[in-house]
Design a protein around this motif. Structure first.
Motif, PDB file in Angstrom:
ATOM      1  N   GLY A  88       0.799  -1.220   0.000  1.00  0.00           N
ATOM      2  CA  GLY A  88       0.000   0.000   0.000  1.00  0.00           C
ATOM      3  C   GLY A  88       0.825   1.259   0.000  1.00  0.00           C
ATOM      4  N   GLY A 107      -7.776   2.829  -7.019  1.00  0.00           N
ATOM      5  CA  GLY A 107      -8.614   3.020  -5.849  1.00  0.00           C
ATOM      6  C   GLY A 107      -9.098   4.450  -5.758  1.00  0.00           C
ATOM      7  N   ALA A 148     -11.315   7.325  -2.934  1.00  0.00           N
ATOM      8  CA  ALA A 148     -12.048   7.711  -1.737  1.00  0.00           C
ATOM      9  C   ALA A 148     -12.817   8.964  -2.131  1.00  0.00           C
ATOM     10  CB  ALA A 148     -11.101   7.997  -0.578  1.00  0.00           C
ATOM     11  N   LEU A 195     -15.239   4.203  -0.529  1.00  0.00           N
ATOM     12  CA  LEU A 195     -13.838   3.815  -0.445  1.00  0.00           C
ATOM     13  C   LEU A 195     -13.721   2.509  -1.211  1.00  0.00           C
ATOM     14  CD1 LEU A 195     -11.012   4.284   1.029  1.00  0.00           C
ATOM     15  CD2 LEU A 195     -11.818   2.531   2.614  1.00  0.00           C
ATOM     16  N   ILE A 198     -10.664  -0.061  -3.176  1.00  0.00           N
ATOM     17  CA  ILE A 198      -9.347  -0.442  -3.676  1.00  0.00           C
ATOM     18  C   ILE A 198      -9.562  -1.656  -4.562  1.00  0.00           C
ATOM     19  CG2 ILE A 198      -7.049  -1.312  -3.087  1.00  0.00           C
ATOM     20  CD1 ILE A 198      -7.340   1.512  -2.116  1.00  0.00           C
ATOM     21  N   ARG A 228      -5.591  -5.072  -2.705  1.00  0.00           N
ATOM     22  CA  ARG A 228      -6.096  -5.219  -1.339  1.00  0.00           C
ATOM     23  C   ARG A 228      -5.203  -6.157  -0.527  1.00  0.00           C
ATOM     24  NH1 ARG A 228     -12.056  -6.731  -3.228  1.00  0.00           N
ATOM     25  NH2 ARG A 228     -12.405  -4.854  -4.447  1.00  0.00           N
ATOM     26  N   GLY A 276      -5.534  -0.063   1.753  1.00  0.00           N
ATOM     27  CA  GLY A 276      -6.701   0.538   2.390  1.00  0.00           C
ATOM     28  C   GLY A 276      -6.322   1.337   3.617  1.00  0.00           C
ATOM     29  N   ARG A 277      -5.436   0.783   4.421  1.00  0.00           N
ATOM     30  CA  ARG A 277      -4.979   1.492   5.618  1.00  0.00           C
ATOM     31  C   ARG A 277      -4.259   2.784   5.229  1.00  0.00           C
ATOM     32  NH1 ARG A 277      -4.372  -0.103  10.911  1.00  0.00           N
ATOM     33  NH2 ARG A 277      -3.131   1.366  12.116  1.00  0.00           N
ATOM     34  N   MET A 336      -6.856   5.305   4.145  1.00  0.00           N
ATOM     35  CA  MET A 336      -7.573   5.851   5.298  1.00  0.00           C
ATOM     36  C   MET A 336      -6.672   6.804   6.092  1.00  0.00           C
ATOM     37  SD  MET A 336     -10.757   4.917   5.316  1.00  0.00           S
ATOM     38  CE  MET A 336     -11.341   5.094   6.999  1.00  0.00           C
ATOM     39  N   SER A 384     -14.588  -5.717   5.107  1.00  0.00           N
ATOM     40  CA  SER A 384     -14.474  -4.277   5.378  1.00  0.00           C
ATOM     41  C   SER A 384     -14.752  -3.965   6.836  1.00  0.00           C
ATOM     42  CB  SER A 384     -15.420  -3.491   4.473  1.00  0.00           C
ATOM     43  OG  SER A 384     -15.000  -3.588   3.135  1.00  0.00           O
ATOM     44  N   TYR A 405     -12.155  -2.022   9.226  1.00  0.00           N
ATOM     45  CA  TYR A 405     -12.452  -0.790   9.953  1.00  0.00           C
ATOM     46  C   TYR A 405     -12.195  -0.957  11.448  1.00  0.00           C
ATOM     47  CZ  TYR A 405     -14.577   0.697   5.561  1.00  0.00           C
ATOM     48  OH  TYR A 405     -14.790   1.025   4.254  1.00  0.00           O
TER      49      TYR A 405
END
Length: 164
Positions: free
Chosen positions: A3, A67, A69, A89, A91, A96, A101-102, A105, A131, A135
């Motif tokens: 990522g 991806g 957002a 959101l 990706i 992934r 994703g992290r 975010m 997901s 989260y």
């Protein structure tokens, strides 16, 4: 792909085709492809002319946009300050599970801090266990006591028709 090798940046009008493709892939993941009504013209109007929403794109070397957002500013009367509502959101699947994703975010959290926004809100489908787990792993508090509502279509039209 890690990522951290993705580049995150504010979207521009030139990114609209890639944003729309990610929206379509998200809809397919959510088994709702037939519900996508967005067009390049609508995205341009609402995101870049009216500035009702913004997007951050995740770009992979040699792959383009992988991806997105999409978010807008909201407001909390209780805190008396702004926040971010994350509408979408996404990706792409090959990216992934490796921190993308992290990282995205974290980028959004940085935007919140930079703008003085005190919170970041979003909704997640109750069946989307990957997901929901993600989260939770980043420290998000699940808001089960709140029930999301939506007024659309004929119900919206009917209620609006009550205006004198």
């Amino acid at each position: 792909m890690n990522g951290t090798t993705l580049q995150f940046r504010q979207a521009t009008p030139d990114d609209i085709p890639g944003i729309l493709e990610m929206i379509r892939r998200l809809a397919a993941y959510e088994k709702a492809e037939d519900e996508v009504r967005a067009t390049p013209e609508l995205l341009n109007e609402w995101m870049f002319e009216k500035r009702a929403a913004e997007a951050v794109v995740a770009v992979a070397p040699d792959a383009g946009i992988v991806g997105i957002a999409v978010f807008f500013q909201n407001f909390s009367t209780w805190t008396g300050s702004g926040g971010m509502y994350l509408e979408d959101l996404f990706i792409d699947e090959p990216y992934r599970g490796n921190g993308a994703g992290r990282a995205l975010m974290a980028h959004l959290a940085g935007i919140c801090k930079e703008r003085g926004w005190v919170r970041l809100d979003w909704a997640c489908l109750d069946w989307n266990e990957p997901s929901l787990g993600f989260y939770q792993s980043i420290g998000a508090a699940r808001m089960d006591e709140w029930v999301h509502h939506r007024l659309t279509g004929a119900a919206l039209d009917s209620l609006a028709a009550e205006v004198g």
